[in-house]
Motif scaffolding. Structure first.
Motif, PDB file in Angstrom:
ATOM      1  N   VAL A  39     141.203  78.217  99.312  1.00  0.00           N
ATOM      2  CA  VAL A  39     140.561  77.411 100.366  1.00  0.00           C
ATOM      3  C   VAL A  39     140.670  75.817 100.308  1.00  0.00           C
ATOM      4  O   VAL A  39     140.191  75.326  99.017  1.00  0.00           O
ATOM      5  CB  VAL A  39     139.264  77.916 100.645  1.00  0.00           C
ATOM      6  CG1 VAL A  39     138.713  77.082 101.547  1.00  0.00           C
ATOM      7  CG2 VAL A  39     139.251  79.439 101.011  1.00  0.00           C
ATOM      8  N   ASN A  41     139.441  72.128 100.393  1.00  0.00           N
ATOM      9  CA  ASN A  41     138.143  71.409 100.278  1.00  0.00           C
ATOM     10  C   ASN A  41     137.678  71.230 101.850  1.00  0.00           C
ATOM     11  O   ASN A  41     138.435  71.195 102.733  1.00  0.00           O
ATOM     12  CB  ASN A  41     138.314  70.063  99.656  1.00  0.00           C
ATOM     13  CG  ASN A  41     138.450  70.097  98.276  1.00  0.00           C
ATOM     14  OD1 ASN A  41     137.911  70.746  97.511  1.00  0.00           O
ATOM     15  ND2 ASN A  41     138.979  69.192  97.756  1.00  0.00           N
ATOM     16  N   ARG A  54     133.097  73.555  99.576  1.00  0.00           N
ATOM     17  CA  ARG A  54     133.948  74.563  98.478  1.00  0.00           C
ATOM     18  C   ARG A  54     133.279  74.680  97.236  1.00  0.00           C
ATOM     19  O   ARG A  54     133.147  75.662  96.488  1.00  0.00           O
ATOM     20  CB  ARG A  54     135.425  74.331  98.788  1.00  0.00           C
ATOM     21  CG  ARG A  54     135.964  75.207  98.025  1.00  0.00           C
ATOM     22  CD  ARG A  54     137.614  75.061  97.815  1.00  0.00           C
ATOM     23  NE  ARG A  54     137.829  73.912  96.832  1.00  0.00           N
ATOM     24  CZ  ARG A  54     138.953  73.272  96.424  1.00  0.00           C
ATOM     25  NH1 ARG A  54     139.763  73.662  96.862  1.00  0.00           N
ATOM     26  NH2 ARG A  54     138.594  72.246  95.702  1.00  0.00           N
ATOM     27  N   LYS A  58     131.705  77.277  94.212  1.00  0.00           N
ATOM     28  CA  LYS A  58     132.734  77.827  93.353  1.00  0.00           C
ATOM     29  C   LYS A  58     131.756  78.687  92.220  1.00  0.00           C
ATOM     30  O   LYS A  58     130.634  78.495  92.115  1.00  0.00           O
ATOM     31  CB  LYS A  58     133.397  76.559  92.384  1.00  0.00           C
ATOM     32  CG  LYS A  58     134.656  76.387  93.028  1.00  0.00           C
ATOM     33  CD  LYS A  58     135.524  75.875  92.086  1.00  0.00           C
ATOM     34  CE  LYS A  58     136.896  75.844  92.798  1.00  0.00           C
ATOM     35  NZ  LYS A  58     137.851  75.069  92.224  1.00  0.00           N
ATOM     36  N   SER A 150     137.484  80.328  94.681  1.00  0.00           N
ATOM     37  CA  SER A 150     137.773  79.950  96.098  1.00  0.00           C
ATOM     38  C   SER A 150     139.195  80.366  96.494  1.00  0.00           C
ATOM     39  O   SER A 150     139.820  79.685  97.672  1.00  0.00           O
ATOM     40  CB  SER A 150     137.457  78.255  96.237  1.00  0.00           C
ATOM     41  OG  SER A 150     136.413  78.016  95.818  1.00  0.00           O
TER      42      SER A 150
END
Length: 179
Positions: A39, A41, A54, A58, A150
């Motif tokens: 994904v 940011n 994001r 994490k 992510s």
């Protein structure tokens, strides 16, 4: 038009098969670009004003739920997502609801969240580049499951009981794999 019942039944079956994908989600399903593996940011603003990024997620297994208050399958998914969130939140699981209501009427969305007892964070996603960055999300609900790094592990459009079971199975699998 049809002289026998076989022709009518065949036509009905063909129509049902063509329309079946539309019964599990809202939206046109067109312009679905391929989502990236990791994904990009992003920054979303939650209804309470906090920033969700994001990087702030994490280390957690995250379900991004793209939904709208006017979407029946989205509304049907909410009790399942609330239950799943409450079951796994202490094991490193997070749900982020990304509301795509046009205009982003915070009072209307907040009222909806209170009435439906949603316990996970809700962000306004209309006009946010995240919908484009994740493959032009145009059908709702779209749920994207991320691992602790992510990376996209699972993506599903629509909601029904089978999707709910599959989603929960994937969540358990990822939580167990990445302790």
């Amino acid at each position: 038009m049809f002289k026998n019942s076989f022709g009518r039944r065949f036509t009905v079956i063909c129509l049902v098969l063509l329309l079946l994908p539309l019964l599990t989600g809202c939206g046109d399903g067109k312009n679905q670009a391929k989502a990236p593996k990791i994904v990009p940011n992003f920054t979303l603003t939650a209804l309470d004003g906090t920033q969700i990024t994001r990087d702030s997620l994490k280390g957690k297994v995250v379900l991004l739920d793209f939904w709208a208050t006017w979407c029946p399958p989205c509304r049907a998914a909410i009790p399942h997502l609330v239950s799943t969130y409450e079951t796994y939140k202490d094991k490193g699981f997070e749900v982020v609801g990304v509301c795509l209501d046009q205009g982003g009427d915070v009072a209307k969305i907040s009222d909806f969240i209170k009435r439906n007892q949603v316990s996970y964070p809700i962000a306004i996603g209309a006009d946010n580049p995240i919908t484009r960055d994740l493959g032009n999300i145009t059908s709702l609900p779209t749920m994207i499951l991320l691992d602790r790094n992510s990376s996209i592990e699972f993506k599903v459009v629509g909601f029904n009981s089978e999707i709910g079971k599959k989603l929960e199975s994937k969540i358990k699998e990822i939580l167990a794999k990445h302790k």
